[in-house]
Design a protein around this motif. Structure first.
Motif, short mmCIF file in Angstrom:
data_model
loop_
_atom_site.label_atom_id
_atom_site.label_comp_id
_atom_site.label_asym_id
_atom_site.label_seq_id
_atom_site.Cartn_x
_atom_site.Cartn_y
_atom_site.Cartn_z
N ASP A 176 -1.41 -6.37 -11.60
CA ASP A 176 -2.42 -5.49 -11.31
C ASP A 176 -2.12 -4.21 -10.64
OD1 ASP A 176 -4.16 -7.42 -12.17
OD2 ASP A 176 -4.49 -8.63 -10.27
N LEU A 177 -1.09 -4.41 -9.53
CA LEU A 177 -0.52 -3.22 -9.10
C LEU A 177 0.01 -2.33 -9.94
CD1 LEU A 177 0.91 -4.86 -5.75
CD2 LEU A 177 -1.39 -3.96 -6.07
N GLU A 195 -2.86 4.12 -13.66
CA GLU A 195 -4.18 4.35 -14.07
C GLU A 195 -4.41 5.84 -14.28
OE1 GLU A 195 -8.66 3.50 -12.64
OE2 GLU A 195 -7.02 2.93 -11.20
N LYS A 196 -4.35 6.74 -13.43
CA LYS A 196 -4.53 8.09 -13.70
C LYS A 196 -3.50 8.50 -14.81
CE LYS A 196 -4.92 12.44 -11.55
NZ LYS A 196 -6.20 12.68 -12.14
N LYS A 247 2.01 6.49 -7.00
CA LYS A 247 0.88 7.23 -7.93
C LYS A 247 1.00 8.67 -7.89
CE LYS A 247 -3.15 4.32 -7.10
NZ LYS A 247 -4.48 4.00 -6.41
N LYS A 302 1.05 -1.46 0.12
CA LYS A 302 0.01 0.08 -0.04
C LYS A 302 0.75 1.24 -0.03
CE LYS A 302 -3.86 2.19 2.53
NZ LYS A 302 -3.23 3.45 2.15
N GLN A 337 -2.89 -0.25 -11.19
CA GLN A 337 -3.31 0.69 -10.26
C GLN A 337 -2.39 1.94 -10.31
OE1 GLN A 337 -4.15 -1.17 -6.54
NE2 GLN A 337 -4.63 -2.99 -7.35
N ILE A 338 -1.18 1.80 -10.03
CA ILE A 338 -0.36 2.88 -10.21
C ILE A 338 -0.30 3.96 -11.29
CG2 ILE A 338 2.44 3.51 -10.01
CD1 ILE A 338 2.69 1.03 -8.77
N ASP A 355 -3.59 -9.08 -4.95
CA ASP A 355 -3.36 -8.58 -6.26
C ASP A 355 -1.99 -8.92 -6.56
OD1 ASP A 355 -5.97 -7.32 -6.69
OD2 ASP A 355 -5.05 -5.32 -5.65
N ILE A 366 2.34 1.49 -3.46
CA ILE A 366 1.26 2.31 -4.42
C ILE A 366 0.97 3.60 -4.41
CG2 ILE A 366 -1.10 1.74 -5.36
CD1 ILE A 366 -1.00 -1.21 -4.63
N ASP A 367 0.84 3.92 -3.12
CA ASP A 367 0.43 5.29 -2.87
C ASP A 367 1.55 6.18 -3.36
OD1 ASP A 367 -1.99 4.55 -1.79
OD2 ASP A 367 -1.39 4.68 0.37
#
Length: 616
Positions: A287-288, A294-295, A153, A146, A291-292, A283, A149-150
Motif C-alpha cells: 500500500d505504501l 501514485e503521482k 514522493k 510518514k 502511495q509513493i 498500511d 513516504i513524504d
C-alpha cells in the motif's frame, strides 16, 4: 522386622533431609544469581544514560540499536521481578532512556532519508536505514513511515521532471549533420543520463557538434527530422532521407529508467517497511509503495497517451511501434513491480493506435501518388517510399503481427491464405487495394501512352523485385510476386506495341525503290529533278521523325536491365537494318548540290550508339 522397619524409617528421614538440603542449595544459587542479575542490571540502568548520550547513532547504528534492545530486555526483567524494591524506579529510568534512544533513531532516520535526493540510495546508507527501520518497527514507533513516504514522493516528483528525458538527447539527436555526429551526441547523452547530468552536458555536445542554436529551438527543429516520405505534409517530398531513428524517442529512455526506478523503490520499501500484525489497520508495504508512486504512475500513463503527438503524423506509427518493441522487452519486469492491470491498459491503447495509423497511411497513398508525375516514367516516389514503409514495419514484425492478428480475427479474416504472416497479409492488401489501383489511375495522367505504359512497367518491376527478396518471401508467398511479374510483362508488351508503332512508321521513308519505282534519267541514276526532290523529302521526313523519337526516348527510363537490352536490340535491328540500306544507297549520290550533310544527318553507326544508350 522391627529393626528393619526402624532402619527404613531412619533412611527415609535421611532422604528427606537430603532433598531439603538440595532445595535449600538451589534456592541459595538462585538467590545469588538473582542478586548478581539485579546488580548487573542496576549497573546497566545507571550507565546506559551516559552511553546513549555519548554514542553517535550515525556512526555506529548497530551498537546504538543494541543499546535499545538491552534497555528493552532490562525493563522486561524488572517487570518480571516486581518484588525487588528498586524495580519500579529502574523501569521508570529505563523507560526515559528508551524513549530518548528511540527518538534519536527516529531523528537519524528522518535525517538520512531526507538527504536521499535521487531514486538510488547507496548500499551503505540503505543498510543503516534498514536497521533503524527494523528497530523502530519492533518498538512500534511507526512515524518513520510518514517521513519515508513524504521524502520518496518528492524524489519521484523530481525524477519525473528530469529535462534530459525530453529536451537533452531526444531533442538534439534528430538534427545531427551526419550519422557520426548523431552517434557522438547519443553516446554523450546516454553517459549524461547515467551520471545525472542533463542540460549542461547536452548544451556542451550541441556546441561540439557545431550547433549554436538554443535547446528550445533544437526541440522545435527535432520535429522536422522525424519524417517518412508519403506523410501528411507537402514539404516531405524533398526530405526522402529523413525519418525517425529507432530507439531515439525520449519516452523509451524515460520508460526504461522509470521501470528501474520502480524496481529499486519496490526493493527499498520491502527493505524499510515491514508487514503489520495480522488484523492491524496499518498500511502494508505494498500500500505504501503505491502511495509513493501514485503521482508518477499517473504522469507515466498521461505521457504514454501522448506518445507520437510531438512528431510528424507520418512517423507516429514508428514511434508507437518502437515504444511497444522496447516495452515488450521490459514488460515482465514492469509486471513484477506494479502488476499488469494498468500496464495492459497502456499496452492495449498503444496497440489500438497502430491500425488507425496504418489506415491513415493507406488513405494518403492515392492523393500522394496523384500529386506528382515522374517525367520519364520512373518509379513513383510513393511506390519506393511504401516499400521503405514496409521494411520499417517488418523490423517490428512480431509486434505488428500480434496486433494485426487480433484485428483480422475481429473482422473474421484470421486466415493467412497467401501470406506467411499477418503483416505479409496486410502488405499484400495495401499493394492490391491501394498502391496498384492508384498507379493505374496515375497512368492516365500521361498524354503519351508510351510513358503511361513505361510508368506502370517500371513500378511493376520495382514491386516484383522487392517481393522477390528474402525479406518479403519470408512474409508473402511467391504467388503474389508472380502475379506482379505477369502484370509487368503485359505492360512491356503494350509499351512495345506503342513504341514500335512509331518506329515502323519510319520504315515507309526508307524503301524508295519499292514505293516510288524511281527511274533513271539520261543524265544518270537518280539525277532526275523529281527523283532528287523525292529523295530529299524522304531523308527530311526520316530526320524529323527520328529527331522527335530520339528526343522522346532518350529520356525514357527502364529499370529492368534485361528488358532495357531487349528494347535497345529490337529498336536498333528494326531501324538500322532499313536505314543503313537507304543511307548506303544514296550517300554517294549527289541528290543535293549544296546540302548533302543536311539530309545525311544520321550516320548508321552513330545512330546505333544512340539506340544503345536508350532507357538508362
Amino acid at each position: 522386622d522391627k529393626r528393619f522397619t526402624g532402619l527404613s524409617d531412619n533412611m527415609r528421614s535421611m532422604n528427606n533431609k537430603i532433598i531439603h538440603f538440595q532445595t535449600a542449595n538451589t534456592n541459595i544459587e538462585e538467590a545469588i544469581h538473582y542478586i548478581l542479575g539485579v546488580r548487573e542490571r542496576i549497573q546497566f540502568t545507571n550507565e546506559i544514560g551516559s552511553k546513549i548520550t555519548e554514542s553517535n547513532c550515525a556512526n555506529n547504528v548497530e551498537q546504538f540499536i543494541e543499546y535499545v534492545e538491552q534497555i528493552a530486555e532490562t525493563m522486561n526483567y524488572f517487570k518480571q521481578h516486581p518484588k525487588y524494591i528498586e524495580s519500579k524506579k529502574a523501569i521508570e529510568l529505563l523507560s526515559e532512556h528508551k524513549k530518548s534512544a528511540i527518538q534519536m533513531l527516529d531523528d537519524e532516520f528522518k535525517k538520512m532519508i531526507g538527504q536521499t535526493k535521487t531514486e538510488i540510495i547507496p548500499t551503505e546508507t540503505l543498510q543503516k536505514l534498514h536497521l533503524i527501520a527494523k528497530s523502530l518497527h519492533h518498538q512500534k514507533k511507526l512515524n518513520y513511515r510518514k517521513y519515508f513516504i513524504d521524502a520518496r514522493k518528492q524524489v519521484f516528483k523530481t525524477f519525473l521532471h528530469h529535462k534530459s528525458f525530453f529536451t537533452g538527447v531526444g531533442a538534439i539527436a534528430g538534427i545531427a549533420k551526419d550519422l557520426g555526429t548523431l552517434k557522438l551526441i547519443q553516446n554523450a547523452g546516454n553517459n549524461a543520463l547515467l551520471k545525472g547530468e542533463h542540460m549542461s552536458l547536452a548544451a556542451k555536445f550541441t556546441k561540439k557538434a557545431g550547433f549554436d542554436t538554443p535547446l528550445k529551438q533544437l526541440k522545435a527543429q527535432a520535429q522536422e527530422v522525424l519524417v517518412l516520405p508519403g506523410g501528411g505534409d507537402e514539404r516531405e517530398d524533398n526530405k526522402l532521407n529523413r525519418f525517425y531513428q529507432q530507439g531515439t524517442y525520449p519516452f523509451i529512455t524515460y520508460m526504461k529508467r522509470y521501470k528501474d526506478a520502480l524496481k529499486q523503490e519496490r526493493e527499498l520499501v520491502e527493505k524499510l517497511i515491514f508487514n503489520p500484525p495480522y488484523g492491524s489497520n496499518i498500511d502494508s508495504p505494498n500500500d505504501l509503495f503505491f502511495q509513493i508512486i501514485e503521482k508518477s504512475r499517473s504522469e507515466f500513463f498521461q505521457r504514454a497517451a501522448e506518445i507520437g503527438n510531438d512528431v510528424r503524423d507520418s512517423e507516429a506509427i514508428f514511434v508507437i511501434l518502437d515504444v511497444l518493441h522496447h516495452f515488450k522487452k521490459i514488460k515482465p519486469e514492469f509486471d513484477r513491480v506494479i502488476g499488469l492491470s494498468d500496464l495492459e491498459e497502456f499496452h492495449n491503447e498503444l496497440e489500438k493506435r497502430v491500425p488507425r495509423e496504418m489506415d491513415v497511411y493507406k488513405k494518403n497513398i492515392g492523393p500522394h501518388i496523384s500529386r506528382s508525375t515522374p517525367n520519364a516514367g520512373q518509379v513513383h516516389e510513393v511506390t519506393s517510399a511504401s516499400f521503405l514503409f514496409f521494411k520499417r514495419l517488418l523490423f517490428y514484425r512480431d509486434v505488428v503481427d500480434d496486433i494485426l492478428k487480433i484485428r483480422f480475427e475481429l473482422k473474421g479474416r484470421d486466415k493467412l491464405n497467401r501470406s506467411h504472416t499477418f503483416i505479409g497479409k496486410e502488405i499484400r492488401r495495401i499493394l492490391t487495394k491501394h498502391i496498384i489501383p492508384a498507379l493505374k489511375e496515375k497512368m492516365n495522367d500521361y498524354h503519351n501512352p508510351q510513358l503511361g505504359h513505361l510508368f506502370l512497367l517500371n513500378n511493376y518491376f520495382f514491386i516484383y523485385q522487392q517481393l522477390s527478396s528474402q525479406l518479403y518471401i519470408d512474409n508473402i508467398k511467391e504467388h503474389d510476386a508472380l502475379e506482379i511479374q505477369k502484370s509487368y510483362k503485359e505492360e512491356y508488351a503494350l509499351f512495345l506495341k506503342e513504341s514500335f508503332g512509331d518506329f515502323k512508321q519510319m520504315c515507309q521513308f526508307m524503301d524508295i525503290k519499292k514505293q516510288d519505282k524511281l527511274k533513271s534519267s539520261k543524265k544518270g541514276p537518280y539525277r532526275h529533278k523529281k527523283v532528287r526532290k523525292m529523295i530529299k523529302n524522304r531523308f527530311a521526313a526520316f530526320n524529323a521523325k527520328m529527331q522527335t523519337l530520339l528526343d522522346l526516348h532518350k529520356n525514357f527510363v527502364v529499370n529492368d536491365a534485361q528488358i532495357r537490352v531487349d528494347l535497345r536490340t529490337k529498336v536498333s535491328d528494326m531501324v538500322i537494318k532499313h536505314y543503313s540500306k537507304m543511307y548506303n544507297q544514296f550517300k554517294n549520290v549527289p541528290f543535293s548540290v549544296k546540302n548533302m550533310d543536311k539530309y545525311l544527318q544520321f550516320d548508321p553507326d552513330e545512330l546505333t550508339k544512340m539506340f544503345l544508350s536508350f532507357y538508362e
